[in-house]
Design an enzyme around this catalytic site. Structure first.
Site, mmCIF file in Angstrom:
data_model
loop_
_atom_site.group_PDB
_atom_site.id
_atom_site.type_symbol
_atom_site.label_atom_id
_atom_site.label_comp_id
_atom_site.label_asym_id
_atom_site.label_seq_id
_atom_site.Cartn_x
_atom_site.Cartn_y
_atom_site.Cartn_z
ATOM 1 N N SER A 73 0.874 -1.179 0.000
ATOM 2 C CA SER A 73 0.000 0.000 0.000
ATOM 3 C C SER A 73 0.907 1.222 0.000
ATOM 4 O O SER A 73 2.070 1.146 0.407
ATOM 5 C CB SER A 73 -0.834 -0.017 1.283
ATOM 6 O OG SER A 73 -1.434 1.234 1.502
ATOM 7 N N TYR B 53 -2.561 -1.327 10.386
ATOM 8 C CA TYR B 53 -2.449 -1.498 8.926
ATOM 9 C C TYR B 53 -1.090 -0.997 8.444
ATOM 10 O O TYR B 53 -0.399 -1.657 7.652
ATOM 11 C CB TYR B 53 -3.589 -0.722 8.266
ATOM 12 C CG TYR B 53 -3.705 -0.876 6.770
ATOM 13 C CD1 TYR B 53 -4.387 -1.954 6.213
ATOM 14 C CD2 TYR B 53 -3.155 0.073 5.909
ATOM 15 C CE1 TYR B 53 -4.519 -2.083 4.834
ATOM 16 C CE2 TYR B 53 -3.286 -0.049 4.533
ATOM 17 C CZ TYR B 53 -3.966 -1.125 3.999
ATOM 18 O OH TYR B 53 -4.087 -1.249 2.634
HETATM 19 P P1 NAD Z 1 -11.594 -6.062 -0.298
HETATM 20 O O1 NAD Z 1 -12.201 -5.913 1.059
HETATM 21 O O2 NAD Z 1 -12.377 -5.666 -1.506
HETATM 22 O O3 NAD Z 1 -11.153 -7.579 -0.528
HETATM 23 C C1 NAD Z 1 -10.458 -8.283 0.470
HETATM 24 C C2 NAD Z 1 -10.373 -9.743 0.076
HETATM 25 O O4 NAD Z 1 -9.714 -10.427 1.140
HETATM 26 C C3 NAD Z 1 -11.735 -10.413 -0.108
HETATM 27 O O5 NAD Z 1 -11.642 -11.373 -1.152
HETATM 28 C C4 NAD Z 1 -11.937 -11.120 1.223
HETATM 29 O O6 NAD Z 1 -12.789 -12.272 1.118
HETATM 30 C C5 NAD Z 1 -10.510 -11.516 1.551
HETATM 31 N N1 NAD Z 1 -10.298 -11.773 2.968
HETATM 32 C C6 NAD Z 1 -10.473 -10.940 4.013
HETATM 33 N N2 NAD Z 1 -10.204 -11.580 5.170
HETATM 34 C C7 NAD Z 1 -9.830 -12.836 4.824
HETATM 35 C C8 NAD Z 1 -9.439 -13.987 5.555
HETATM 36 N N3 NAD Z 1 -9.372 -13.993 6.894
HETATM 37 N N4 NAD Z 1 -9.134 -15.107 4.875
HETATM 38 C C9 NAD Z 1 -9.212 -15.152 3.514
HETATM 39 N N5 NAD Z 1 -9.579 -14.095 2.762
HETATM 40 C C10 NAD Z 1 -9.880 -12.957 3.422
HETATM 41 O O7 NAD Z 1 -10.197 -5.305 -0.220
HETATM 42 P P2 NAD Z 1 -9.287 -4.589 -1.338
HETATM 43 O O8 NAD Z 1 -9.501 -3.137 -1.223
HETATM 44 O O9 NAD Z 1 -9.433 -5.250 -2.646
HETATM 45 O O10 NAD Z 1 -7.847 -4.874 -0.744
HETATM 46 C C11 NAD Z 1 -7.023 -5.921 -1.206
HETATM 47 C C12 NAD Z 1 -5.595 -5.664 -0.765
HETATM 48 O O11 NAD Z 1 -5.147 -4.421 -1.320
HETATM 49 C C13 NAD Z 1 -5.425 -5.551 0.749
HETATM 50 O O12 NAD Z 1 -4.205 -6.147 1.130
HETATM 51 C C14 NAD Z 1 -5.354 -4.058 0.964
HETATM 52 O O13 NAD Z 1 -4.652 -3.713 2.114
HETATM 53 C C15 NAD Z 1 -4.629 -3.616 -0.288
HETATM 54 N N6 NAD Z 1 -4.813 -2.209 -0.629
HETATM 55 C C16 NAD Z 1 -6.059 -1.712 -0.917
HETATM 56 C C17 NAD Z 1 -6.193 -0.371 -1.244
HETATM 57 C C18 NAD Z 1 -7.512 0.221 -1.594
HETATM 58 O O14 NAD Z 1 -7.578 1.451 -1.740
HETATM 59 N N7 NAD Z 1 -8.568 -0.546 -1.768
HETATM 60 C C19 NAD Z 1 -5.058 0.457 -1.268
HETATM 61 C C20 NAD Z 1 -3.819 -0.082 -0.962
HETATM 62 C C21 NAD Z 1 -3.707 -1.417 -0.649
#
Ligand code: NAD
Length: 259
Positions: A142, A155
């Site tokens: 991130s 986080y």
């Molecule tokens: P999201 O909430 O849309 O998806 C999260 C995914 O993780 C889902 O498929 C969920 O089922 C799975 N998950 C959550 N807990 C779990 C567990 N205990 N076991 C198995 N699967 C689990 O989130 P996102 O925004 O797509 O984020 C995905 C990654 O990207 C994360 O690591 C997040 O930190 C990172 N990220 C997101 C952003 C953003 O702006 N959305 C920015 C930087 C980094």
């Protein structure tokens, strides 16, 4: 079809960025093991959508809080597809709270899913990758692996840790044909970000529309990054063209960390 014949595991790929990456890898020809909360039936729609690219798609319901289930997911991928070439550690959760009020169980869960789960998956995947002298480890970090914001202590600690893990693994595997890189998105419009809007509005005493604006104010482009853009970068890092890229942390954040 630059990834034809390759197999990928993408954790947390039933939603958001992980789903975008699963699409991009399948589109490039890879077989994909998808993973996320719930069972195969709960996730029938995203699984069907990724399978529509025409490669083999499987689902494993490993809970990223359970190291034995993570190891089983990696073993199942190797057993069922004969190899695991690409490991994308993407599953992640967020919790927003001032540090002195941060619930201890939330701290533990954020560190477990965002930092320890990638370690467990890498630990399980590396022996096979080393033996085959080929592997691509991609950790979804991130902008918060490079910079900080208030109220996201767990986080940000986890993502800084994951950036360090990425570099260490890169050095350990540099002579074994296995690369380890991080992708650091800024704000991507996904359910994870959507869920932060009411929390931010509440803690700042602002409306939800103002909270959305406040989030985008960090990003010079004033636009959310898309899951397709992150997917395309992951597919590139998984390709043969990226063989000499290792230990890198790619920002894809609309200029956020350039400030
Ligand atoms: P999201 O909430 O849309 O998806 C999260 C995914 O993780 C889902 O498929 C969920 O089922 C799975 N998950 C959550 N807990 C779990 C567990 N205990 N076991 C198995 N699967 C689990 O989130 P996102 O925004 O797509 O984020 C995905 C990654 O990207 C994360 O690591 C997040 O930190 C990172 N990220 C997101 C952003 C953003 O702006 N959305 C920015 C930087 C980094």
């Amino acid at each position: 079809m630059q990834l034809k014949g390759k197999t990928a595991v993408v954790t947390g790929s039933t939603s958001g960025i992980g789903l975008g990456i699963a699409h991009a890898l399948a589109e490039a020809g890879a077989n994909v093991v998808m993973n996320g909360l719930g069972d195969e039936k709960d996730n029938a729609e995203p699984i069907r959508a990724v399978a529509a690219h025409g490669t083999r798609v499987a689902f494993h319901d490993a809970d990223m809080l359970r190291h034995n289930q993570i190891a089983d997911m990696v073993a199942a991928a190797e057993r069922n597809f004969g190899r695991l070439d690409i490991l994308v550690n993407n599953a992640g959760i967020q919790h927003v709270s001032p540090v002195e009020e941060f619930p201890i169980e939330k701290w533990d869960a954020v560190i477990a899913i965002n930092l320890s789960a990638p370690f467990h998956a890498i630990r399980a995947a590396v022996p096979g990758m080393k033996a085959r002298r080929h592997g691509r480890i991609i950790n979804i970090c991130s902008a918060h692996s490079l910079t900080a914001s208030p109220n996201k202590s767990a986080y940000i600690a986890a993502k800084h840790g994951l950036a360090g893990l990425t570099k260490t693994v890169a050095l350990e595997l540099a002579e074994h044909g296995v690369t380890s890189n991080a992708i650091s998105p800024g704000f991507v419009w996904t359910p994870l970000v959507e869920r932060q809007i009411p929390d931010l509005a509440r803690t700042q005493g602002i409306s939800e529309a103002e909270a959305r604006e406040q989030i985008l104010s960090r990003q010079p482009t004033r636009e959310f990054v898309t899951v397709e853009q992150v997917g395309a970068l992951a597919a590139f890092l998984a390709s043969d063209a990226a063989a000499s890229i290792t230990g890198a942390n790619y920002s894809i954040d609309g200029g956020w960390t350039a400030q």
